[in-house]
Design a protein around this motif. Structure first.
Motif, PDB file in Angstrom:
ATOM      1  N   ALA A 349       5.600   1.411   3.720  1.00  0.00           N
ATOM      2  CA  ALA A 349       4.714   0.240   3.636  1.00  0.00           C
ATOM      3  C   ALA A 349       5.272  -0.838   4.552  1.00  0.00           C
ATOM      4  CB  ALA A 349       4.630  -0.263   2.204  1.00  0.00           C
ATOM      5  N   THR A 350       4.383  -1.382   5.359  1.00  0.00           N
ATOM      6  CA  THR A 350       4.852  -2.228   6.463  1.00  0.00           C
ATOM      7  C   THR A 350       4.233  -3.619   6.446  1.00  0.00           C
ATOM      8  OG1 THR A 350       3.086  -1.305   7.818  1.00  0.00           O
ATOM      9  CG2 THR A 350       5.243  -0.235   7.975  1.00  0.00           C
ATOM     10  N   GLY A 351       3.721  -4.063   5.314  1.00  0.00           N
ATOM     11  CA  GLY A 351       3.153  -5.411   5.246  1.00  0.00           C
ATOM     12  C   GLY A 351       2.311  -5.567   3.997  1.00  0.00           C
ATOM     13  N   ALA A 353      -0.975  -6.272   3.843  1.00  0.00           N
ATOM     14  CA  ALA A 353      -2.413  -6.032   3.959  1.00  0.00           C
ATOM     15  C   ALA A 353      -2.835  -4.731   3.272  1.00  0.00           C
ATOM     16  CB  ALA A 353      -2.808  -5.999   5.432  1.00  0.00           C
ATOM     17  N   VAL A 354      -3.829  -4.870   2.383  1.00  0.00           N
ATOM     18  CA  VAL A 354      -4.423  -3.719   1.687  1.00  0.00           C
ATOM     19  C   VAL A 354      -5.734  -3.399   2.392  1.00  0.00           C
ATOM     20  CG1 VAL A 354      -5.353  -2.884  -0.499  1.00  0.00           C
ATOM     21  CG2 VAL A 354      -3.416  -4.484  -0.501  1.00  0.00           C
ATOM     22  N   PRO A 355      -5.986  -2.186   2.840  1.00  0.00           N
ATOM     23  CA  PRO A 355      -5.146  -0.990   2.715  1.00  0.00           C
ATOM     24  C   PRO A 355      -4.356  -0.664   3.982  1.00  0.00           C
ATOM     25  CG  PRO A 355      -7.341  -0.308   3.344  1.00  0.00           C
ATOM     26  CD  PRO A 355      -7.335  -1.825   3.362  1.00  0.00           C
ATOM     27  N   ASP A 356      -4.389  -1.526   4.984  1.00  0.00           N
ATOM     28  CA  ASP A 356      -3.896  -1.111   6.300  1.00  0.00           C
ATOM     29  C   ASP A 356      -2.398  -0.808   6.373  1.00  0.00           C
ATOM     30  OD1 ASP A 356      -6.425  -1.347   7.204  1.00  0.00           O
ATOM     31  OD2 ASP A 356      -6.160  -3.331   8.109  1.00  0.00           O
ATOM     32  N   ASP A 357      -1.592  -1.600   5.619  1.00  0.00           N
ATOM     33  CA  ASP A 357      -0.152  -1.544   5.868  1.00  0.00           C
ATOM     34  C   ASP A 357       0.569  -0.451   5.083  1.00  0.00           C
ATOM     35  OD1 ASP A 357      -0.374  -3.560   7.695  1.00  0.00           O
ATOM     36  OD2 ASP A 357       0.098  -5.157   6.276  1.00  0.00           O
ATOM     37  N   VAL A 358       0.058   0.761   5.160  1.00  0.00           N
ATOM     38  CA  VAL A 358       0.777   1.899   4.584  1.00  0.00           C
ATOM     39  C   VAL A 358       0.573   3.086   5.510  1.00  0.00           C
ATOM     40  CG1 VAL A 358      -1.094   2.833   3.125  1.00  0.00           C
ATOM     41  CG2 VAL A 358       1.278   3.124   2.414  1.00  0.00           C
ATOM     42  N   ARG A 365       9.232   8.830  13.245  1.00  0.00           N
ATOM     43  CA  ARG A 365       8.961   7.393  13.118  1.00  0.00           C
ATOM     44  C   ARG A 365      10.092   6.695  12.346  1.00  0.00           C
ATOM     45  NH1 ARG A 365       6.515   2.407  13.781  1.00  0.00           N
ATOM     46  NH2 ARG A 365       5.235   1.709  12.037  1.00  0.00           N
ATOM     47  N   LEU A 366      10.506   7.329  11.246  1.00  0.00           N
ATOM     48  CA  LEU A 366      11.553   6.737  10.422  1.00  0.00           C
ATOM     49  C   LEU A 366      12.862   6.628  11.218  1.00  0.00           C
ATOM     50  CD1 LEU A 366      11.961   5.599   7.616  1.00  0.00           C
ATOM     51  CD2 LEU A 366      12.327   7.912   6.756  1.00  0.00           C
ATOM     52  N   ALA A 367      13.196   7.679  11.962  1.00  0.00           N
ATOM     53  CA  ALA A 367      14.436   7.646  12.755  1.00  0.00           C
ATOM     54  C   ALA A 367      14.359   6.549  13.816  1.00  0.00           C
ATOM     55  CB  ALA A 367      14.674   9.015  13.408  1.00  0.00           C
ATOM     56  N   ARG A 368      13.221   6.441  14.494  1.00  0.00           N
ATOM     57  CA  ARG A 368      13.098   5.419  15.540  1.00  0.00           C
ATOM     58  C   ARG A 368      13.135   4.019  14.938  1.00  0.00           C
ATOM     59  NH1 ARG A 368       9.445   9.267  17.412  1.00  0.00           N
ATOM     60  NH2 ARG A 368       7.694   8.089  16.569  1.00  0.00           N
ATOM     61  N   LEU A 369      12.522   3.861  13.776  1.00  0.00           N
ATOM     62  CA  LEU A 369      12.557   2.550  13.113  1.00  0.00           C
ATOM     63  C   LEU A 369      13.988   2.183  12.723  1.00  0.00           C
ATOM     64  CD1 LEU A 369       9.422   2.675  10.764  1.00  0.00           C
ATOM     65  CD2 LEU A 369       9.725   1.249  12.793  1.00  0.00           C
ATOM     66  N   ILE A 370      14.698   3.137  12.138  1.00  0.00           N
ATOM     67  CA  ILE A 370      16.067   2.857  11.696  1.00  0.00           C
ATOM     68  C   ILE A 370      16.940   2.506  12.904  1.00  0.00           C
ATOM     69  CG2 ILE A 370      18.158   3.924  10.734  1.00  0.00           C
ATOM     70  CD1 ILE A 370      16.257   5.442   8.784  1.00  0.00           C
ATOM     71  N   LEU A 371      16.729   3.209  14.014  1.00  0.00           N
ATOM     72  CA  LEU A 371      17.542   2.950  15.206  1.00  0.00           C
ATOM     73  C   LEU A 371      17.056   1.721  15.978  1.00  0.00           C
ATOM     74  CD1 LEU A 371      17.962   6.633  16.397  1.00  0.00           C
ATOM     75  CD2 LEU A 371      19.744   5.161  15.444  1.00  0.00           C
ATOM     76  N   GLY A 372      15.998   1.091  15.502  1.00  0.00           N
ATOM     77  CA  GLY A 372      15.492  -0.101  16.177  1.00  0.00           C
ATOM     78  C   GLY A 372      14.853   0.228  17.518  1.00  0.00           C
ATOM     79  N   GLU A 373      14.347   1.453  17.681  1.00  0.00           N
ATOM     80  CA  GLU A 373      13.766   1.862  18.965  1.00  0.00           C
ATOM     81  C   GLU A 373      12.259   1.678  19.009  1.00  0.00           C
ATOM     82  OE1 GLU A 373      17.052   5.297  20.028  1.00  0.00           O
ATOM     83  OE2 GLU A 373      15.026   5.918  19.473  1.00  0.00           O
ATOM     84  N   GLU A 374      11.690   1.208  17.898  1.00  0.00           N
ATOM     85  CA  GLU A 374      10.235   1.124  17.829  1.00  0.00           C
ATOM     86  C   GLU A 374       9.870  -0.049  16.918  1.00  0.00           C
ATOM     87  OE1 GLU A 374       8.136   4.901  17.578  1.00  0.00           O
ATOM     88  OE2 GLU A 374       7.424   4.256  15.639  1.00  0.00           O
ATOM     89  N   PRO A 375       8.855  -0.821  17.276  1.00  0.00           N
ATOM     90  CA  PRO A 375       8.461  -1.920  16.391  1.00  0.00           C
ATOM     91  C   PRO A 375       7.730  -1.389  15.161  1.00  0.00           C
ATOM     92  CG  PRO A 375       6.992  -1.798  18.278  1.00  0.00           C
ATOM     93  CD  PRO A 375       8.033  -0.746  18.489  1.00  0.00           C
ATOM     94  N   ILE A 376       7.733  -2.200  14.095  1.00  0.00           N
ATOM     95  CA  ILE A 376       7.065  -1.801  12.849  1.00  0.00           C
ATOM     96  C   ILE A 376       5.552  -1.718  13.061  1.00  0.00           C
ATOM     97  CG2 ILE A 376       6.551  -2.548  10.476  1.00  0.00           C
ATOM     98  CD1 ILE A 376       9.448  -1.890  10.672  1.00  0.00           C
ATOM     99  N   ALA A 377       5.000  -2.771  13.663  1.00  0.00           N
ATOM    100  CA  ALA A 377       3.536  -2.840  13.783  1.00  0.00           C
ATOM    101  C   ALA A 377       3.090  -2.312  15.133  1.00  0.00           C
ATOM    102  CB  ALA A 377       3.065  -4.257  13.612  1.00  0.00           C
TER     103      ALA A 377
END
Ligand SMILES: Nc1nc2c(ncn2[C@@H]2O[C@H](COP(=O)(O)OP(=O)(O)OP(=O)(O)O)[C@@H](O)[C@H]2O)c(=O)[nH]1
Ligand SMILES: [Mg+2]
Length: 377
Positions: A349-351, A353-358, A365-377
């Motif tokens: 869940a990334t914000g 907004a219902v229902p968009d932010d899931v 995606r999770l690996a890139r997010l954890i490594l800071g290689e990709e923005p959330i939105a």
């Protein structure tokens, strides 16, 4: 171990470098600090013996050239500093020194880690990944990567990302199976976003996939909680039932009529409230949900995440939902709980907004997010 007075070396400039030795980088740096203070400038570092693939052989040492801080040098970013006559064999290790000292992480390094992966290791520590996890990932990446992989920073980082991806587990999203009623409960600490996530999932399942969804709240003694879910049920136009003990909750399930998926909202519990969590466990044991998702906020400290994962064990969660990824400053702390909870991640869940932010979780995606290689939105 005795402290040897370091040899003095000319740098070819007005600065004087001294060389410090240690069995490990940490030991050499401790000597630098003792002699020159915490602001000493690291000019270069090398391994004295020939390096083997996974670390130094016995008796091998690390040499660090350092000088006292001067305004001139301290102000300059490390990559703009010329090697200044410290020898030509700086190469790989010099790049490692640059990557780590720029980020104040030099102390963490030890020569049993491959220098080519210094920048990926630094990135993990900057994301607040637990140090032991960062070290294990880098070691694993070194073992599985080819020399070519490690030749330049981008492929080296990709090698670490691949290892991280392999270490992560994701669950497939909630699926309606025709002719059966799938009961899916969300549990977790207070305020992590259980009710909001249920609204997002209900809307997505119904509006995008045409699934017949029902909502059940077992948080019925809190009027505000029922009203919050009722508001969503009305907007999304799905039936809602409530129950606050095992019997009324089971009756509530039956009141929902013919639905494919029932999303069960539960009261948030403080991870300190062990008794209430046990009660919740008993209620769920009677309700016999097909899936129990433990909802954790990514904006929680590593310690808080670990405590929540441990204390919600009586609710027998078999999946994790990670919320508030948008609010977390770094996502490295999640690694501790992803390992400890040993449960696959179902949704992110990334914000608000219902229902968009899931979104359904994916390992890449999770690996890139954890490594800071990709923005959330
Ligand atoms: N930024 C952000 N806020 C979120 C997210 N998910 C939920 N929230 C917000 O977090 C707050 C609490 O959400 P709820 O859904 O009520 O949390 P809960 O877990 O049901 O809370 P309790 O029932 O009181 O335990 C609300 O303001 C939500 O809008 C998310 O992914 N990102
Ligand atoms: Mg709630």
């Amino acid at each position: 171990m005795t402290f040897e007075r370091p040899a003095r070396r000319a740098t070819g400039s007005d600065l004087e470098a001294r060389t410090y030795r240690g069995r490990t980088m940490r030991e050499a740096l401790a000597r630098v600090r003792r002699d020159l203070g915490g602001d000493a400038v690291i000019l270069a570092a090398r391994e004295v013996r020939r390096r083997r693939l996974f670390g130094l052989g016995p008796g091998a040492t690390v040499e660090v050239d350092a000088s006292s801080p001067t305004a001139d040098w301290v102000a300059a970013p490390p990559e703009s500093r010329p090697p200044r006559g410290l020898g030509t064999d700086l190469g790989r290790v010099h790049a490692m020194v640059g990557a780590l000292s720029r980020r104040g992480l030099m102390e963490q390094w030890s020569p049993d880690l491959p220098a080519e992966l210094a920048s990926a290791y630094a990135r993990l520590l900057e994301a607040d990944a637990p140090e032991a996890f960062a070290r294990a990932l880098v070691r694993e990446a070194a073992a599985s990567a080819t020399a070519e992989d490690l030749s330049t920073p981008a492929p080296a980082r990709a090698a670490v990302r691949r290892v991280l991806e392999d270490a992560l587990a994701v669950a497939s999203p909630i699926r309606a199976v025709s002719g059966t009623r799938r009961v899916v409960a969300l549990v977790g600490p207070t305020g992590v976003g259980k009710t909001t996530t249920i609204a997002k999932l209900a809307a997505t399942l119904k509006l995008q996939q045409g699934v017949r969804v029902g909502l059940l709240t077992v948080d019925a003694y809190r009027i505000a909680a029922v009203e919050q879910l009722k508001t969503y049920a009305d907007i999304i136009d799905v039936p809602l039932a409530a129950g606050d003990d095992p019997d009324s909750a089971r009756r509530g399930l039956d009141e929902l009529g013919p639905v494919d998926v029932v999303l069960v909202d539960t009261a948030g519990r403080s991870p300190r409230d062990g008794e209430k969590i046990r009660e919740l466990g008993e209620l769920l044991a009677r309700l016999r949900p097909d899936e129990v998702h433990l909802v954790l906020s990514a904006a929680t400290s590593a310690r808080g995440l670990g405590a929540a994962a441990d204390l919600f064990a009586p609710a027998r969660p078999d999946r994790l939902i990670l919320t508030k990824l948008d609010e977390a400053e770094t996502l490295g702390p999640l690694l501790a709980v992803l390992g400890r909870a040993d449960r696959p991640v179902s949704y992110l869940a990334t914000g608000q907004a219902v229902p968009d932010d899931v979104e359904a979780a994916s390992r890449g995606r999770l690996a890139r997010l954890i490594l800071g290689e990709e923005p959330i939105a």
